[in-house]
Scaffold this active site. Sequence first.
Site, short mmCIF file in Angstrom:
data_model
loop_
_atom_site.label_atom_id
_atom_site.label_comp_id
_atom_site.label_asym_id
_atom_site.label_seq_id
_atom_site.Cartn_x
_atom_site.Cartn_y
_atom_site.Cartn_z
N VAL A 102 0.92 -1.19 -0.01
CA VAL A 102 0.02 0.10 0.03
C VAL A 102 0.84 1.33 -0.04
O VAL A 102 1.67 1.56 0.90
CB VAL A 102 -0.97 -0.03 1.14
N SER A 103 0.68 1.99 -1.03
CA SER A 103 1.42 3.26 -0.91
C SER A 103 3.07 3.27 -0.96
O SER A 103 3.30 2.50 -2.05
CB SER A 103 0.92 4.35 0.00
N TRP A 104 3.60 3.77 0.03
CA TRP A 104 4.89 3.39 0.21
C TRP A 104 5.24 1.91 0.12
O TRP A 104 6.32 1.46 -0.23
CB TRP A 104 5.40 4.03 1.49
N THR A 128 0.06 3.18 -5.37
CA THR A 128 1.29 3.51 -5.25
C THR A 128 1.84 3.78 -6.63
O THR A 128 1.17 4.05 -7.49
CB THR A 128 1.95 1.98 -4.91
#
Length: 287
Positions: A102-104, A128
């Site tokens: 998720v994301s980072w 992401t």
Amino acid sequence: MPQQHFIFRTIEVDGQFLRTAVRPGQGNHTPLLIFNGIGANLELVFPFVQALDPELEVIAFDVPGVGGSSTPLTPFRFPGLARLAARMLDYLGYGQINVIGVSWGGALAQQFAYDYPERCKKLILAATSAGTVMVPGRPGVLLKMASPRRYIQPSHGVKIAPDIYGGSFRRDPKLAKAHAAKVRSSGKLGYYWQLFAGLGWTSIHWLHRIKQPTLVLAGDDDPIIPLVNMRLLAWRIPNAELHVIDDGHLFLVTRADAVAPIIMRFLAEEKQRAVIRPQLVRPATKP
């Protein structure tokens, strides 16, 4: 929804203390490992985990410098974090797993799938990008993301949540308060170490080598990761499919009930190999 049981452990891996949480499954599915977003402790993904099939075993952990894990003296880069995750799985007794980032954590998931293809059966990338080559969000949003203040001062996190997360957070102030209540900060240094992990990193030159079946999930109102970045991932990864969710950056939490079935269907799919039928050779007939 009934409260599900998690087993918490703090383990030592290569000199780092990692706080882990496992929701036991039934053994009928490949376990799912979660790589969380920047600064986010593992409790923040629990609403998403609760929406998944209870028979699916799920592994979550705090990366070094986050939540209940120790903060290293020097920062890790993504390859080092991927190696640490592989060692953690060894310690916990897991072989092959599915991965969601998720994301980072999506960048870390890409690195893990690339470095350890034999460990990663399927890959899910949510909100992401491919790193430094990404199309950036608005400058004001990125400036707010550059500081860990929202994790250290929950009231500040509630205030800026609509701007940085978008989607449902723009419409429902209660979501920001509920999110902030689950935050467990371990200080500024760990957050800055995570920022350093992604400094100059990109996967764009090896995305075409990711062979795992990949599900790409994107929010259509994501101020941090504009949708075009997710389209790029789905285009560059050979065996990828893209789903766009009508929400913001944290759709895994705010739209968990809608996203979980998409993920479970993807994890249940088994690609059928082509059946090559041998050509029938007729015996030669005598003249």
